[in-house]
Scaffold this active site. Structure first.
Site, PDB file in Angstrom:
ATOM      1  N   ASP A  35       0.868  -1.249   0.043  1.00 34.47           N
ATOM      2  CA  ASP A  35       0.005   0.012  -0.013  1.00 34.47           C
ATOM      3  C   ASP A  35       0.686   1.269   0.081  1.00 34.47           C
ATOM      4  O   ASP A  35       1.943   1.276   0.589  1.00 34.47           O
ATOM      5  CB  ASP A  35      -0.713  -0.016   1.473  1.00 34.47           C
ATOM      6  CG  ASP A  35      -1.898   0.537   0.881  1.00 34.47           C
ATOM      7  OD1 ASP A  35      -2.312   1.505   0.143  1.00 34.47           O
ATOM      8  OD2 ASP A  35      -2.752   0.843   2.053  1.00 34.47           O
ATOM      9  N   ASN A  37       1.433   3.421  -3.160  1.00 31.47           N
ATOM     10  CA  ASN A  37       2.114   3.663  -4.266  1.00 31.47           C
ATOM     11  C   ASN A  37       1.422   5.067  -4.827  1.00 31.47           C
ATOM     12  O   ASN A  37       2.273   5.923  -5.179  1.00 31.47           O
ATOM     13  CB  ASN A  37       1.700   2.774  -5.457  1.00 31.47           C
ATOM     14  CG  ASN A  37       2.319   1.499  -5.292  1.00 31.47           C
ATOM     15  OD1 ASN A  37       3.068   1.227  -4.727  1.00 31.47           O
ATOM     16  ND2 ASN A  37       1.807   0.458  -6.114  1.00 31.47           N
ATOM     17  N   ARG A  39       0.653   7.691  -2.622  1.00 31.95           N
ATOM     18  CA  ARG A  39       0.889   8.502  -1.677  1.00 31.95           C
ATOM     19  C   ARG A  39       2.607   8.829  -2.044  1.00 31.95           C
ATOM     20  O   ARG A  39       3.242   9.699  -2.002  1.00 31.95           O
ATOM     21  CB  ARG A  39       0.799   8.212  -0.316  1.00 31.95           C
ATOM     22  CG  ARG A  39      -0.392   8.678   0.075  1.00 31.95           C
ATOM     23  CD  ARG A  39      -0.849   7.880   1.573  1.00 31.95           C
ATOM     24  NE  ARG A  39      -1.439   6.643   1.156  1.00 31.95           N
ATOM     25  CZ  ARG A  39      -1.671   5.697   1.913  1.00 31.95           C
ATOM     26  NH1 ARG A  39      -1.524   6.072   3.228  1.00 31.95           N
ATOM     27  NH2 ARG A  39      -1.848   4.408   1.886  1.00 31.95           N
ATOM     28  N   ARG A  48      -0.113   9.167 -10.134  1.00 27.93           N
ATOM     29  CA  ARG A  48      -0.205   7.809  -9.587  1.00 27.93           C
ATOM     30  C   ARG A  48       0.367   6.643 -10.338  1.00 27.93           C
ATOM     31  O   ARG A  48       0.933   5.738  -9.476  1.00 27.93           O
ATOM     32  CB  ARG A  48      -1.754   7.631  -9.223  1.00 27.93           C
ATOM     33  CG  ARG A  48      -2.468   8.366  -8.189  1.00 27.93           C
ATOM     34  CD  ARG A  48      -3.955   8.332  -7.834  1.00 27.93           C
ATOM     35  NE  ARG A  48      -3.970   6.926  -7.746  1.00 27.93           N
ATOM     36  CZ  ARG A  48      -3.747   6.595  -5.999  1.00 27.93           C
ATOM     37  NH1 ARG A  48      -3.516   7.630  -5.329  1.00 27.93           N
ATOM     38  NH2 ARG A  48      -4.147   5.396  -5.718  1.00 27.93           N
ATOM     39  N   HIS A  52       2.762   3.389  -9.087  1.00 28.93           N
ATOM     40  CA  HIS A  52       2.599   2.112  -9.112  1.00 28.93           C
ATOM     41  C   HIS A  52       3.865   1.342 -10.006  1.00 28.93           C
ATOM     42  O   HIS A  52       4.078   0.165  -9.876  1.00 28.93           O
ATOM     43  CB  HIS A  52       1.426   1.739 -10.204  1.00 28.93           C
ATOM     44  CG  HIS A  52       0.187   2.005  -9.438  1.00 28.93           C
ATOM     45  ND1 HIS A  52      -0.158   1.516  -8.120  1.00 28.93           N
ATOM     46  CD2 HIS A  52      -1.091   2.726  -9.874  1.00 28.93           C
ATOM     47  CE1 HIS A  52      -1.368   2.260  -7.724  1.00 28.93           C
ATOM     48  NE2 HIS A  52      -1.879   2.919  -8.693  1.00 28.93           N
ATOM     49  N   GLU A  82     -12.060  -5.030  -5.357  1.00 31.45           N
ATOM     50  CA  GLU A  82     -12.491  -3.423  -5.128  1.00 31.45           C
ATOM     51  C   GLU A  82     -11.838  -2.216  -5.969  1.00 31.45           C
ATOM     52  O   GLU A  82     -12.347  -1.401  -6.120  1.00 31.45           O
ATOM     53  CB  GLU A  82     -12.612  -3.156  -3.622  1.00 31.45           C
ATOM     54  CG  GLU A  82     -13.430  -3.978  -2.742  1.00 31.45           C
ATOM     55  CD  GLU A  82     -12.877  -5.524  -2.447  1.00 31.45           C
ATOM     56  OE1 GLU A  82     -11.661  -5.898  -2.526  1.00 31.45           O
ATOM     57  OE2 GLU A  82     -13.853  -6.266  -2.582  1.00 31.45           O
ATOM     58  N   TRP A  84     -11.302  -2.131  -8.892  1.00 29.70           N
ATOM     59  CA  TRP A  84     -12.043  -1.609 -10.363  1.00 29.70           C
ATOM     60  C   TRP A  84     -12.924  -0.486  -9.927  1.00 29.70           C
ATOM     61  O   TRP A  84     -13.097   0.207 -10.982  1.00 29.70           O
ATOM     62  CB  TRP A  84     -13.167  -2.896 -10.676  1.00 29.70           C
ATOM     63  CG  TRP A  84     -12.633  -4.022 -11.078  1.00 29.70           C
ATOM     64  CD1 TRP A  84     -12.677  -5.300 -10.301  1.00 29.70           C
ATOM     65  CD2 TRP A  84     -11.893  -4.309 -12.314  1.00 29.70           C
ATOM     66  NE1 TRP A  84     -11.953  -6.450 -10.752  1.00 29.70           N
ATOM     67  CE2 TRP A  84     -11.566  -5.788 -12.105  1.00 29.70           C
ATOM     68  CE3 TRP A  84     -11.340  -3.796 -13.360  1.00 29.70           C
ATOM     69  CZ2 TRP A  84     -10.710  -6.600 -13.043  1.00 29.70           C
ATOM     70  CZ3 TRP A  84     -10.544  -4.471 -14.250  1.00 29.70           C
ATOM     71  CH2 TRP A  84     -10.341  -5.712 -14.125  1.00 29.70           C
ATOM     72  N   LEU A 146      11.640 -19.855  -5.096  1.00 26.13           N
ATOM     73  CA  LEU A 146      10.736 -19.053  -4.255  1.00 26.13           C
ATOM     74  C   LEU A 146       9.370 -19.161  -5.206  1.00 26.13           C
ATOM     75  O   LEU A 146       9.524 -19.000  -6.457  1.00 26.13           O
ATOM     76  CB  LEU A 146      11.191 -17.600  -4.250  1.00 26.13           C
ATOM     77  CG  LEU A 146      10.307 -16.694  -3.645  1.00 26.13           C
ATOM     78  CD1 LEU A 146      10.704 -16.332  -2.170  1.00 26.13           C
ATOM     79  CD2 LEU A 146      10.139 -15.358  -4.166  1.00 26.13           C
ATOM     80  N   ARG A 209      -5.396  -2.577   8.270  1.00 26.64           N
ATOM     81  CA  ARG A 209      -6.383  -3.183   7.656  1.00 26.64           C
ATOM     82  C   ARG A 209      -6.141  -4.567   6.819  1.00 26.64           C
ATOM     83  O   ARG A 209      -5.278  -4.517   6.461  1.00 26.64           O
ATOM     84  CB  ARG A 209      -7.354  -2.426   6.721  1.00 26.64           C
ATOM     85  CG  ARG A 209      -8.008  -1.190   7.316  1.00 26.64           C
ATOM     86  CD  ARG A 209      -9.022  -0.526   6.344  1.00 26.64           C
ATOM     87  NE  ARG A 209      -8.523  -0.119   5.309  1.00 26.64           N
ATOM     88  CZ  ARG A 209      -7.812   1.253   5.091  1.00 26.64           C
ATOM     89  NH1 ARG A 209      -8.226   1.789   6.139  1.00 26.64           N
ATOM     90  NH2 ARG A 209      -7.212   1.804   4.093  1.00 26.64           N
ATOM     91  N   SER A 211      -8.355  -5.325   4.564  1.00 34.28           N
ATOM     92  CA  SER A 211      -8.707  -5.232   3.135  1.00 34.28           C
ATOM     93  C   SER A 211      -9.203  -6.431   1.924  1.00 34.28           C
ATOM     94  O   SER A 211      -8.853  -6.497   1.173  1.00 34.28           O
ATOM     95  CB  SER A 211      -7.912  -4.527   2.376  1.00 34.28           C
ATOM     96  OG  SER A 211      -7.779  -3.182   2.986  1.00 34.28           O
ATOM     97  N   GLU A 222       1.255 -13.507  11.875  1.00 35.57           N
ATOM     98  CA  GLU A 222       1.758 -12.701  12.344  1.00 35.57           C
ATOM     99  C   GLU A 222       1.452 -11.502  11.644  1.00 35.57           C
ATOM    100  O   GLU A 222       1.718 -11.599  10.390  1.00 35.57           O
ATOM    101  CB  GLU A 222       3.142 -12.743  12.959  1.00 35.57           C
ATOM    102  CG  GLU A 222       3.388 -13.906  14.074  1.00 35.57           C
ATOM    103  CD  GLU A 222       2.750 -13.865  15.230  1.00 35.57           C
ATOM    104  OE1 GLU A 222       2.623 -12.520  15.799  1.00 35.57           O
ATOM    105  OE2 GLU A 222       2.777 -14.890  16.046  1.00 35.57           O
TER     106      GLU A 222
HETATM  107  C1  FPP Z   1      -1.570   0.179  -3.840  1.00 32.48           C
HETATM  108  O1  FPP Z   1      -1.096   1.626  -3.805  1.00 32.48           O
HETATM  109  C2  FPP Z   1      -1.327  -0.726  -4.814  1.00 32.48           C
HETATM  110  C3  FPP Z   1      -2.214  -1.075  -5.680  1.00 32.48           C
HETATM  111  C4  FPP Z   1      -3.616  -0.959  -5.595  1.00 32.48           C
HETATM  112  C5  FPP Z   1      -2.002  -1.865  -7.000  1.00 32.48           C
HETATM  113  C6  FPP Z   1      -0.581  -1.702  -7.498  1.00 32.48           C
HETATM  114  C7  FPP Z   1      -0.395  -2.661  -8.637  1.00 32.48           C
HETATM  115  C8  FPP Z   1       0.564  -2.980  -9.281  1.00 32.48           C
HETATM  116  C9  FPP Z   1       1.810  -2.024  -9.254  1.00 32.48           C
HETATM  117  C10 FPP Z   1       0.734  -3.942 -10.286  1.00 32.48           C
HETATM  118  C11 FPP Z   1       1.336  -5.244  -9.808  1.00 32.48           C
HETATM  119  C12 FPP Z   1       2.258  -6.142 -10.506  1.00 32.48           C
HETATM  120  C13 FPP Z   1       3.022  -7.170 -10.043  1.00 32.48           C
HETATM  121  C14 FPP Z   1       3.850  -7.567 -11.168  1.00 32.48           C
HETATM  122  C15 FPP Z   1       2.721  -7.798  -8.770  1.00 32.48           C
HETATM  123  P1  FPP Z   1      -2.292   2.662  -3.519  1.00 32.48           P
HETATM  124  O2  FPP Z   1      -2.726   3.074  -4.978  1.00 32.48           O
HETATM  125  O3  FPP Z   1      -3.680   1.944  -2.920  1.00 32.48           O
HETATM  126  O4  FPP Z   1      -1.693   3.498  -2.774  1.00 32.48           O
HETATM  127  P2  FPP Z   1      -2.265   4.887  -1.831  1.00 32.48           P
HETATM  128  O5  FPP Z   1      -2.739   4.300  -0.818  1.00 32.48           O
HETATM  129  O6  FPP Z   1      -1.198   5.686  -1.297  1.00 32.48           O
HETATM  130  O7  FPP Z   1      -3.405   5.776  -2.876  1.00 32.48           O
END
Ligand code: FPP
Length: 256
Positions: A35, A37, A39, A48, A52, A82, A84, A146, A209, A211, A222
């Site tokens: 969580d 990305n 911010r 945004r 990501h 969610e 979407w 892994l 959370r 989520s 844990e």
């Molecule tokens: C959370 O940050 C991130 C996401 C909801 C999705 C991010 C998905 C990707 C980057 C693709 C993943 C790909 C692989 C290879 C695993 P947020 O946007 O909820 O951050 P915020 O709460 O700060 O707005």
């Protein structure tokens, strides 16, 4: 380190480096809610999607570090049922980033001994993405350094709903008695049927959370929460989380 969590670290025995990880207690299976990305991007005055993109780099780093430290299973919450609800621009952007990740993941995975798996409901995903996911799963099934699991269009309640439908059909067809539905039978019908339950859950960005993530599988995990935003989560952050895990005493409901 999250200062609020100081109190759970026991004093180390004399002569023991308090920063060292206990090689005997590396969690076998780690689940992550990445969580922050958005911010992370905002902090750097970027949009945004740049957040990501940085998030994917952090995923690559987490895979490398987890593997180096001896973690055997890593499960990442990439896109929830969610998610979407986000803007079309953001959803399309995330899906394109995923395409780009998947386009060369088999080559990278074969170098790192990475087995890629995907959990979640694929029916709502674009056909080309499903094809790439299946290709990655097929081509990396032989690797065992892994297991990297991507939760994609995943929701814990949705997974349970789909599992119940599968079991109900078997009952209807007469191949499964209602009394035979044990916890083990349920676990074997989840998306994670071949995976052990996570020992440690990490959530970044200061949110406390679940989520809708792995709600069945996390029953005895844990939980580790950190204020670090996902794009900033690095090897030291992962070690900190494992250090926290090292200090926990797992009782699985019993008494020690
Ligand atoms: C959370 O940050 C991130 C996401 C909801 C999705 C991010 C998905 C990707 C980057 C693709 C993943 C790909 C692989 C290879 C695993 P947020 O946007 O909820 O951050 P915020 O709460 O700060 O707005």
């Amino acid at each position: 380190m999250n200062k609020d969590l100081d109190y759970i670290f026991p004093d180390p025995p004399e002569g023991v480096d308090p920063r060292a990880l206990d090689p005997e207690r590396i969690p076998e299976s780690v689940a992550i809610i990445m969580d922050g990305n958005g911010r992370g991007a905002k902090k750097r005055a970027l949009n945004r999607l740049k957040g990501h993109k940085a998030g994917i780099e952090a995923v690559r780093e987490a895979i490398r570090c987890a593997s180096d430290l001896g973690v055997r299973y890593l499960t990442i919450y990439s896109f929830s049922t969610e998610n979407w609800k986000r803007s079309t621009e953001e959803v399309t952007g995330i899906m394109n980033l995923l395409r780009s990740y998947l386009s060369n993941c088999v080559e990278r995975a074969s170098k790192d001994g990475l087995r890629i798996r995907v959990i979640g409901d694929r029916s709502a995903l674009d056909a080309d993405i499903v094809e790439m996911l299946e290709h990655a799963e097929r081509e990396t099934a032989k690797f065992d350094k892994l297991d990297f699991t991507i939760a994609l269009n995943y929701g814990g309640r949705d997974e349970l709903r789909r599992t119940m439908t599968k079991l109900a059909k078997q009952v209807q067809e007469g191949t499964l008695a209602p009394e035979a539905i044990t916890e083990d039978v349920i676990a074997k019908h989840l998306d994670t049927a071949d995976l052990p339950d996570p020992d440690l859950l990490i959530r970044t960005s200061g949110e406390l959370r679940l989520s809708n993530y792995l709600i069945w599988q996390l029953a005895y995990a844990e939980f580790y929460f950190t204020d670090t935003l996902w794009p900033d989560f690095d090897k030291e952050s992962l070690k900190e989380a494992i250090r926290y895990y090292n200090g926990r005493e797992r009782r699985f409901g019993g008494v020690k």
